[in-house]
Design an enzyme around this catalytic site. Structure first.
Site, PDB file in Angstrom:
ATOM      1  N   GLU A 114       0.845  -1.192   0.000  1.00  0.00           N
ATOM      2  CA  GLU A 114       0.000   0.000   0.000  1.00  0.00           C
ATOM      3  C   GLU A 114       0.876   1.235   0.000  1.00  0.00           C
ATOM      4  O   GLU A 114       2.110   1.141   0.119  1.00  0.00           O
ATOM      5  CB  GLU A 114      -0.937  -0.002   1.208  1.00  0.00           C
ATOM      6  CG  GLU A 114      -2.020  -1.062   1.110  1.00  0.00           C
ATOM      7  CD  GLU A 114      -3.055  -0.983   2.222  1.00  0.00           C
ATOM      8  OE1 GLU A 114      -2.788  -0.318   3.236  1.00  0.00           O
ATOM      9  OE2 GLU A 114      -4.118  -1.585   2.063  1.00  0.00           O
ATOM     10  N   HIS A 230      -8.922  10.081   3.931  1.00  0.00           N
ATOM     11  CA  HIS A 230      -8.616   9.049   2.944  1.00  0.00           C
ATOM     12  C   HIS A 230      -8.867   9.630   1.560  1.00  0.00           C
ATOM     13  O   HIS A 230      -9.908  10.248   1.326  1.00  0.00           O
ATOM     14  CB  HIS A 230      -9.477   7.803   3.171  1.00  0.00           C
ATOM     15  CG  HIS A 230      -8.909   6.602   2.482  1.00  0.00           C
ATOM     16  ND1 HIS A 230      -8.961   6.445   1.122  1.00  0.00           N
ATOM     17  CD2 HIS A 230      -8.248   5.525   2.954  1.00  0.00           C
ATOM     18  CE1 HIS A 230      -8.359   5.311   0.794  1.00  0.00           C
ATOM     19  NE2 HIS A 230      -7.915   4.740   1.890  1.00  0.00           N
ATOM     20  N   ARG A 276      -0.730   9.379   2.040  1.00  0.00           N
ATOM     21  CA  ARG A 276      -2.155   9.688   1.889  1.00  0.00           C
ATOM     22  C   ARG A 276      -2.464  11.176   1.843  1.00  0.00           C
ATOM     23  O   ARG A 276      -3.327  11.611   1.085  1.00  0.00           O
ATOM     24  CB  ARG A 276      -2.914   9.101   3.072  1.00  0.00           C
ATOM     25  CG  ARG A 276      -3.195   7.675   2.858  1.00  0.00           C
ATOM     26  CD  ARG A 276      -4.086   7.123   3.906  1.00  0.00           C
ATOM     27  NE  ARG A 276      -4.244   5.719   3.559  1.00  0.00           N
ATOM     28  CZ  ARG A 276      -4.848   4.846   4.310  1.00  0.00           C
ATOM     29  NH1 ARG A 276      -5.370   5.208   5.460  1.00  0.00           N
ATOM     30  NH2 ARG A 276      -4.963   3.596   3.918  1.00  0.00           N
ATOM     31  N   HIS A 340     -11.095  10.056   7.840  1.00  0.00           N
ATOM     32  CA  HIS A 340     -10.910   8.610   7.913  1.00  0.00           C
ATOM     33  C   HIS A 340     -10.313   8.150   9.237  1.00  0.00           C
ATOM     34  O   HIS A 340     -10.816   7.219   9.859  1.00  0.00           O
ATOM     35  CB  HIS A 340      -9.988   8.196   6.758  1.00  0.00           C
ATOM     36  CG  HIS A 340      -9.790   6.727   6.620  1.00  0.00           C
ATOM     37  ND1 HIS A 340     -10.841   5.849   6.462  1.00  0.00           N
ATOM     38  CD2 HIS A 340      -8.652   5.976   6.604  1.00  0.00           C
ATOM     39  CE1 HIS A 340     -10.353   4.612   6.363  1.00  0.00           C
ATOM     40  NE2 HIS A 340      -9.043   4.655   6.456  1.00  0.00           N
ATOM     41  N   ARG A 375      -0.663   8.758   9.506  1.00  0.00           N
ATOM     42  CA  ARG A 375      -0.542   7.302   9.720  1.00  0.00           C
ATOM     43  C   ARG A 375      -0.129   6.590   8.435  1.00  0.00           C
ATOM     44  O   ARG A 375      -0.667   6.856   7.355  1.00  0.00           O
ATOM     45  CB  ARG A 375      -1.905   6.768  10.169  1.00  0.00           C
ATOM     46  CG  ARG A 375      -1.987   5.270  10.261  1.00  0.00           C
ATOM     47  CD  ARG A 375      -3.408   4.848  10.562  1.00  0.00           C
ATOM     48  NE  ARG A 375      -4.297   5.154   9.458  1.00  0.00           N
ATOM     49  CZ  ARG A 375      -5.072   4.263   8.841  1.00  0.00           C
ATOM     50  NH1 ARG A 375      -5.096   3.013   9.221  1.00  0.00           N
ATOM     51  NH2 ARG A 375      -5.861   4.620   7.850  1.00  0.00           N
TER      52      ARG A 375
HETATM   53  C1  LIG Z   1     -13.778   1.990   6.112  1.00  0.00           C
HETATM   54  C2  LIG Z   1     -12.513   1.825   6.901  1.00  0.00           C
HETATM   55  C3  LIG Z   1     -11.467   1.086   6.380  1.00  0.00           C
HETATM   56  C4  LIG Z   1     -10.282   0.925   7.114  1.00  0.00           C
HETATM   57  N1  LIG Z   1      -9.290   0.122   6.606  1.00  0.00           N
HETATM   58  C5  LIG Z   1      -8.191  -0.125   7.375  1.00  0.00           C
HETATM   59  C6  LIG Z   1      -7.208  -1.060   6.945  1.00  0.00           C
HETATM   60  O1  LIG Z   1      -7.318  -1.669   5.888  1.00  0.00           O
HETATM   61  N2  LIG Z   1      -6.129  -1.266   7.766  1.00  0.00           N
HETATM   62  C7  LIG Z   1      -5.960  -0.620   8.959  1.00  0.00           C
HETATM   63  O2  LIG Z   1      -4.966  -0.845   9.666  1.00  0.00           O
HETATM   64  N3  LIG Z   1      -6.896   0.266   9.377  1.00  0.00           N
HETATM   65  C8  LIG Z   1      -7.995   0.504   8.631  1.00  0.00           C
HETATM   66  N4  LIG Z   1      -8.946   1.391   9.080  1.00  0.00           N
HETATM   67  C9  LIG Z   1      -8.765   2.004  10.412  1.00  0.00           C
HETATM   68  C10 LIG Z   1      -9.029   0.956  11.491  1.00  0.00           C
HETATM   69  O3  LIG Z   1     -10.121   0.179  11.116  1.00  0.00           O
HETATM   70  C11 LIG Z   1      -9.310   1.601  12.829  1.00  0.00           C
HETATM   71  O4  LIG Z   1      -8.391   2.605  13.121  1.00  0.00           O
HETATM   72  C12 LIG Z   1      -9.241   0.568  13.942  1.00  0.00           C
HETATM   73  O5  LIG Z   1     -10.035  -0.540  13.592  1.00  0.00           O
HETATM   74  C13 LIG Z   1      -9.705   1.173  15.252  1.00  0.00           C
HETATM   75  O6  LIG Z   1      -9.872   0.146  16.184  1.00  0.00           O
HETATM   76  P1  LIG Z   1     -10.329   0.485  17.652  1.00  0.00           P
HETATM   77  O7  LIG Z   1     -10.419  -0.802  18.367  1.00  0.00           O
HETATM   78  O8  LIG Z   1      -9.473   1.537  18.211  1.00  0.00           O
HETATM   79  O9  LIG Z   1     -11.787   1.157  17.481  1.00  0.00           O
HETATM   80  P2  LIG Z   1     -13.074   0.659  16.712  1.00  0.00           P
HETATM   81  O10 LIG Z   1     -12.825  -0.525  15.894  1.00  0.00           O
HETATM   82  O11 LIG Z   1     -13.655   1.844  16.024  1.00  0.00           O
HETATM   83  O12 LIG Z   1     -14.049   0.228  17.892  1.00  0.00           O
HETATM   84  C14 LIG Z   1     -14.667   1.200  18.709  1.00  0.00           C
HETATM   85  C15 LIG Z   1     -15.678   0.515  19.613  1.00  0.00           C
HETATM   86  O13 LIG Z   1     -16.103   1.439  20.605  1.00  0.00           O
HETATM   87  C16 LIG Z   1     -17.507   1.386  20.735  1.00  0.00           C
HETATM   88  N5  LIG Z   1     -17.992   2.646  21.294  1.00  0.00           N
HETATM   89  C17 LIG Z   1     -17.854   3.900  20.803  1.00  0.00           C
HETATM   90  N6  LIG Z   1     -18.435   4.790  21.633  1.00  0.00           N
HETATM   91  C18 LIG Z   1     -18.949   4.086  22.661  1.00  0.00           C
HETATM   92  C19 LIG Z   1     -19.679   4.420  23.834  1.00  0.00           C
HETATM   93  N7  LIG Z   1     -20.020   5.693  24.146  1.00  0.00           N
HETATM   94  N8  LIG Z   1     -20.053   3.431  24.673  1.00  0.00           N
HETATM   95  C20 LIG Z   1     -19.753   2.129  24.397  1.00  0.00           C
HETATM   96  N9  LIG Z   1     -19.061   1.746  23.299  1.00  0.00           N
HETATM   97  C21 LIG Z   1     -18.661   2.721  22.449  1.00  0.00           C
HETATM   98  C22 LIG Z   1     -17.986   1.079  19.340  1.00  0.00           C
HETATM   99  O14 LIG Z   1     -19.296   0.593  19.363  1.00  0.00           O
HETATM  100  C23 LIG Z   1     -16.940   0.046  18.924  1.00  0.00           C
HETATM  101  O15 LIG Z   1     -17.278  -1.218  19.447  1.00  0.00           O
HETATM  102  C24 LIG Z   1     -10.142   1.552   8.370  1.00  0.00           C
HETATM  103  C25 LIG Z   1     -11.187   2.320   8.883  1.00  0.00           C
HETATM  104  C26 LIG Z   1     -12.367   2.450   8.171  1.00  0.00           C
HETATM  105  C27 LIG Z   1     -13.483   3.262   8.755  1.00  0.00           C
END
Ligand SMILES: Cc1cc2nc3c(=O)[nH]c(=O)nc-3n(C[C@H](O)[C@H](O)[C@H](O)COP(=O)(O)OP(=O)(O)OC[C@H]3O[C@@H](n4cnc5c(N)ncnc54)[C@H](O)[C@@H]3O)c2cc1C
Length: 552
Positions: A114, A230, A276, A340, A375
């Protein structure tokens, strides 16, 4: 246990960071994972392209570090990046052992390349559904653990603070108010805040709740001006801003302007695989029309790509495009940038400690400094695994369980339909202001306009609260408001351009004054700070948390 009044560890969020942490914490006590919607609704679930990991030994790890540092534009906190790339292979191997199925050819793991990666090191699953597979496998593994319980469709609405220490949370189940759960330590793993912007790839749950609650409890935020846009979200009127993964460009996709020109050669030697921020700004410039507000189409073009079965390689994207009569192999695909990924967040050390005792953060909600100003693609799933595990290893050393007694917000009047519409319209106004004034191209006058809009939004929300109204949407609006203020104030302070933060009025990078992290103090001041070395720890940070229990 989901209805218990006390647990050892409370995890806010069930994305990659929260789930990975929960698995680790379960060796030390009972864990409650709280998630706003169903388990699968997270940024993690929607991640497409893959997870970056250097599994080929020392040289690969060193190159992954170099790529991460280069993408971060002089602001990556090196010790954090070293931890990420060095511990990443073990975390991913463990995930595979626990059941994650990445794409393979025979027994060999397939790897793609990538933007800004010097070699192919991105593992993917089911073509373009990597996040869903990581989320699925971690959830299955965690569900089998008897000490982990889940509270789905439950929102954390407040952190309970006593004597400067977080001792529990307030929860809202559906539209029913509310209960308080005490915990020895709380981990915020609530993801990013793409919903602060009108155009975003993030799902509806990404309203920055955890970041706002942490700030309210007195925790410092860092690097909030760095929001990654993005470059290639789908751009058709009425269609969602569906992400068209960077992996498409990794497999050879070109960008073309409305005259059919492949324009990236005018912007960066790496062309479509430039960092990016460079690609996103190039698209924004190419899309500018002759008059303000007029936009010109920009397209992704894969028609020339041979030797790859695009429908097989990108099944999810192909299925989405087919709904609009488009085919990667045959058509030009309209794209434009969208908010993003938040590089900034709740300031933590390398073990997830925030500046408030008892409160930890990991994943996109946290800021370890690992991404600097920008990032590197596919580093964030890895970040969730590595720093989710590290935070969980530090949490058991925390304080004993205290009884989180105290008042819980009483049932408030429901919103009328017209009040709901009024709230929704105010949220949309704030999101549009963020896109206009804290988007890809920023300048002082615009940021000040954005701050004025944020103050009006805050006054409107205060007025609704005085009417004793309460709802999930109101709590989300308050989070968006606080996060927007943090982004705008940090963007105003950084009078230079670096990584994802571009100021039209200060277009150059200024290392002499700004090769530092912004820190948003609990009293609202933005200051610039060096994070010097790996001994950096917030274990003894002075807590600025208010002495009273807080609940929002
Ligand atoms: C479309 C898309 C494509 C992506 N592609 C990639 C990729 O290919 N590779 C890569 O490395 N990254 C990618 N990313 C970024 C990556 O997915 C995220 O940065 C990463 O998954 C974040 O993980 P996390 O566990 O920190 O949060 P998240 O996966 O966002 O989880 C957050 C959690 O918190 C919960 N939550 C939020 N607020 C509350 C609340 N008030 N009370 C209770 N629960 C709450 C939500 O319900 C969820 O369960 C992508 C992001 C998107 C949107």
């Amino acid at each position: 246990m989901a209805s218990a009044a006390q647990v050892d560890f409370l995890v806010m969020g069930a994305g990659v960071a929260g789930l990975r942490a929960a698995v680790e914490l379960a060796d030390h006590g009972d864990v409650l994972v709280v998630t706003k919607e169903s388990l699968g609704e997270s940024n993690t679930h929607y991640a497409q392209g893959g997870i970056a990991v250097a599994m080929e030994g020392g040289e690969d790890v060193a190159l992954h570090l170099e790529d991460t540092l280069a993408a971060g534009d002089g602001l990556v906190f090196r010790p954090a990046a070293q931890v990420l790339v060095a511990e990443g292979p073990e975390r991913v191997a463990e995930l595979i052992e626990w059941g994650a199925r990445f794409d393979r050819e025979g027994v060999r793991l397939l790897r793609t390349r990538e933007g800004a990666h010097s070699r192919p090191r991105i593992l993917h699953a089911n073509g373009d559904a990597t996040g869903a597979e990581i989320s699925r496998s971690l959830a299955v593994f965690a569900r089998a653990h008897r000490r982990i319980r889940f509270a789905e469709w439950t929102m954390v609405t407040g952190l309970v603070v006593a004597d400067g220490r977080v001792i529990g949370v307030d929860l809202r189940d559906g539209e029913e108010c509310c209960r308080r759960v005490g915990a020895r330590a709380v981990l915020i793993a609530s993801g990013g805040a793409g919903q602060a912007y009108s155009d975003t790839t993030n799902p509806a749950v990404a309203t920055g709740d955890g970041i706002a609650l942490a700030a309210e409890a007195g925790a410092e935020l860092a690097d909030m001006e760095f929001y990654q846009f993005h470059p290639t979200a789908f751009s058709l009127p009425g269609a969602p801003r569906f992400l068209l993964s960077e992996a498409l460009r990794g497999e050879g996709a070109w960008l073309r302007n409305d005259r059919g020109e492949r324009f990236m050669e005018r912007y960066h030697p790496l062309l479509e695989l430039a960092p990016r921020d460079v690609v996103a700004r190039a698209i924004t410039r190419e899309a500018m029309g002759a008059t303000p507000g007029e936009t010109r189409p920009v397209h992704l073009d894969m028609r020339h790509v041979k030797g790859v079965d695009l429908r097989q390689r990108f099944p999810g994207i192909s299925a989405f495009l087919a709904r609009y009569g488009l085919d990667l192999a045959r058509d030009l695909i309209p794209v434009r940038p969208a908010a993003h990924y938040l590089m900034g967040g709740i300031r933590t050390d390398l073990d997830g400690r925030t500046t408030v005792r008892g409160l930890y953060a990991a994943g996109e909600a946290a800021c370890t400094g690992v991404h600097g100003a920008n990032r590197l693609a596919s580093n964030s799933l890895l970040e969730g695994l590595v720093f989710g595990a590290r935070a969980a290893q530090a949490m058991p050393a925390g304080d004993p369980l205290l009884h989180a007694a105290g008042p819980v917000e009483s049932a408030a009047a429901p919103f009328t339909a017209s009040e709901e519409a009024e709230l929704e319209s105010a949220i949309s106004g704030m999101q549009r202001a963020m896109w206009a004034y804290a988007g890809l191209l920023r300048e002082q006058s615009g940021i000040r306009e954005g701050l004025a809009a944020q103050r009006r939004f805050r006054a409107f929300l205060d007025e609704i609260r005085q009417r004793a109204k309460s709802s999930r949407r109101l709590a989300e609006a308050q989070a968006i408001c606080r996060v927007a203020g943090a982004i705008l104030n940090s963007a105003l302070a950084r009078t230079e351009s670096r990584g994802a933060h571009f100021r039209n009025d200060f277009p150059r990078r200024d290392d002499e004054h700004f090769a530092k992290h912004t820190v948003l103090r609990s009293d609202g001041r933005v200051e610039f700070e060096d994070w010097p070395d790996s001994r950096y720890s917030l274990a003894h940070a002075v807590s600025h948390a208010p002495a009273q229990a807080s609940s929002t």
